[in-house]
Design an enzyme around this catalytic site. Structure first.
Site, PDB file in Angstrom:
ATOM      1  N   GLY A  41      40.365  68.590  43.122  1.00  0.00           N
ATOM      2  CA  GLY A  41      39.863  69.762  43.833  1.00  0.00           C
ATOM      3  C   GLY A  41      38.990  69.473  45.034  1.00  0.00           C
ATOM      4  O   GLY A  41      38.134  70.290  45.387  1.00  0.00           O
ATOM      5  N   THR A  42      39.226  68.337  45.722  1.00  0.00           N
ATOM      6  CA  THR A  42      38.434  68.108  46.941  1.00  0.00           C
ATOM      7  C   THR A  42      38.777  69.152  48.003  1.00  0.00           C
ATOM      8  O   THR A  42      37.899  69.582  48.758  1.00  0.00           O
ATOM      9  CB  THR A  42      38.639  66.685  47.521  1.00  0.00           C
ATOM     10  OG1 THR A  42      39.988  66.526  47.917  1.00  0.00           O
ATOM     11  CG2 THR A  42      38.249  65.615  46.509  1.00  0.00           C
ATOM     12  N   ASN A  43      40.042  69.567  48.061  1.00  0.00           N
ATOM     13  CA  ASN A  43      40.388  70.642  49.007  1.00  0.00           C
ATOM     14  C   ASN A  43      39.714  71.944  48.621  1.00  0.00           C
ATOM     15  O   ASN A  43      39.189  72.656  49.477  1.00  0.00           O
ATOM     16  CB  ASN A  43      41.908  70.818  49.095  1.00  0.00           C
ATOM     17  CG  ASN A  43      42.543  69.806  50.019  1.00  0.00           C
ATOM     18  OD1 ASN A  43      42.433  69.932  51.239  1.00  0.00           O
ATOM     19  ND2 ASN A  43      43.164  68.788  49.460  1.00  0.00           N
TER      20      ASN A  43
ATOM     21  N   MET B 228      50.483  71.200  41.315  1.00  0.00           N
ATOM     22  CA  MET B 228      51.671  70.358  41.233  1.00  0.00           C
ATOM     23  C   MET B 228      52.816  70.998  40.438  1.00  0.00           C
ATOM     24  O   MET B 228      53.584  70.311  39.779  1.00  0.00           O
ATOM     25  CB  MET B 228      51.299  68.986  40.639  1.00  0.00           C
ATOM     26  CG  MET B 228      50.221  68.264  41.432  1.00  0.00           C
ATOM     27  SD  MET B 228      50.552  68.131  43.219  1.00  0.00           S
ATOM     28  CE  MET B 228      51.245  66.498  43.275  1.00  0.00           C
ATOM     29  N   LYS B 229      52.915  72.328  40.493  1.00  0.00           N
ATOM     30  CA  LYS B 229      54.043  73.012  39.852  1.00  0.00           C
ATOM     31  C   LYS B 229      54.843  73.766  40.923  1.00  0.00           C
ATOM     32  O   LYS B 229      54.268  74.266  41.888  1.00  0.00           O
ATOM     33  CB  LYS B 229      53.544  74.026  38.815  1.00  0.00           C
ATOM     34  CG  LYS B 229      52.896  73.389  37.591  1.00  0.00           C
ATOM     35  CD  LYS B 229      53.954  72.921  36.594  1.00  0.00           C
ATOM     36  CE  LYS B 229      53.347  72.443  35.286  1.00  0.00           C
ATOM     37  NZ  LYS B 229      52.485  71.273  35.408  1.00  0.00           N
TER      38      LYS B 229
ATOM     39  N   ASN C   1      50.645  75.986  51.228  1.00  0.00           N
ATOM     40  CA  ASN C   1      50.466  74.712  50.516  1.00  0.00           C
ATOM     41  C   ASN C   1      50.004  73.647  51.501  1.00  0.00           C
ATOM     42  O   ASN C   1      50.385  73.679  52.672  1.00  0.00           O
ATOM     43  CB  ASN C   1      51.817  74.294  49.915  1.00  0.00           C
ATOM     44  CG  ASN C   1      51.734  72.992  49.129  1.00  0.00           C
ATOM     45  OD1 ASN C   1      50.814  72.797  48.325  1.00  0.00           O
ATOM     46  ND2 ASN C   1      52.685  72.103  49.348  1.00  0.00           N
TER      47      ASN C   1
ATOM     48  N   HIS D 102      50.152  69.544  52.096  1.00  0.00           N
ATOM     49  CA  HIS D 102      50.966  68.409  51.614  1.00  0.00           C
ATOM     50  C   HIS D 102      50.594  67.147  52.392  1.00  0.00           C
ATOM     51  O   HIS D 102      50.463  67.188  53.630  1.00  0.00           O
ATOM     52  CB  HIS D 102      52.455  68.737  51.800  1.00  0.00           C
ATOM     53  CG  HIS D 102      53.338  67.660  51.268  1.00  0.00           C
ATOM     54  ND1 HIS D 102      53.597  67.515  49.918  1.00  0.00           N
ATOM     55  CD2 HIS D 102      53.976  66.640  51.886  1.00  0.00           C
ATOM     56  CE1 HIS D 102      54.376  66.458  49.738  1.00  0.00           C
ATOM     57  NE2 HIS D 102      54.620  65.910  50.926  1.00  0.00           N
TER      58      HIS D 102
END
Ligand code: GAR
Length: 204
Positions: free
Chosen positions: A11-13, A90-91, A107, A109
């Protein structure tokens, strides 16, 4: 604008979105809920420290992925979410979920898409031997990392890099680009024309 941040890991983002958007009262952006598919994700601790509600929805608790998506959708609708933000989630969503929230899911990436989609982008990047990689923020469509690209930033690959050092350098750029894109969205400055996302001036 109310956003839901979906996470699976550290969860750094999420932390940068908390610091740069949620806690900036001038942003007009509230993280209304953090949803994780893993109960041990450290991102949940970050959300709790910021007094943001959390929900855990685990794929293994549902008969199929349509039901899993439906439970996430129930939370999204309960919190009246405007934008769904995947920050290390990651789903892959099934087509009905994507159709319901078309151009309302983004998202981040860790590669320059369409190069190196999927869950192992950084190790795939190193294995291929490219000299530049980067970050992509994109709308989510029915496939893996194929949706319309909103913004990208390049990052050099050094001969001395391993997966950790390269991912760390990519994340420095993620932490700048992702909040910026969410601000653009909140200002209604992103127009999707086919595969192209055009940034227009905000209405004054
Ligand atoms: C981020 O680097 C993000 O780009 C990546 O997961 C990491 C999550 O880090 N996402 C993907 O690989 C999606 N295919 P964080 O939990 O510290 O924000």
């Amino acid at each position: 604008m109310k956003i839901a941040v979906l996470v699976s890991g550290s969860g750094t983002n999420l932390q940068t979105l908390i610091n740069q958007l949620h806690e900036d009262t001038t942003s007009g952006i509230e993280i209304a809920v953090v949803i994780s598919d893993r109960s041990k994700a450290y991102a949940l601790t970050r959300a709790k420290h910021a007094d943001i509600p959390t929900q855990i929805v685990k794929a293994q608790d549902y008969n199929n992925r349509i039901d899993f998506d439906a439970e996430i959708s129930r939370h999204i609708d309960n919190y009246a979410i405007d934008l769904i933000v995947l920050a290390g989630f990651m789903k892959l969503f099934q087509p009905p979920f994507v159709r319901k929230y078309r151009n309302r899911i983004i998202n981040v990436h860790p590669s320059l898409l369409p190069a190196f989609p999927g869950a192992n982008a950084v190790s795939d990047t190193l294995a291929y031997g490219v000299k530049y990689t980067g970050v992509t923020v994109h709308f989510v469509d029915e496939d893996i990392d194929t949706g319309p690209i909103i913004a990208q930033k390049t990052v050099p690959v050094f001969d001395t890099d391993d997966e950790e050092s390269l991912h760390n350098r990519i994340q420095i750029e993620e932490h700048k680009l992702f909040p910026e894109v969410i601000r653009w969205y909140a200002q209604d400055t992103l127009k999707v024309e086919g595969r192209r996302v055009i940034k227009v001036s905000p209405d004054i």
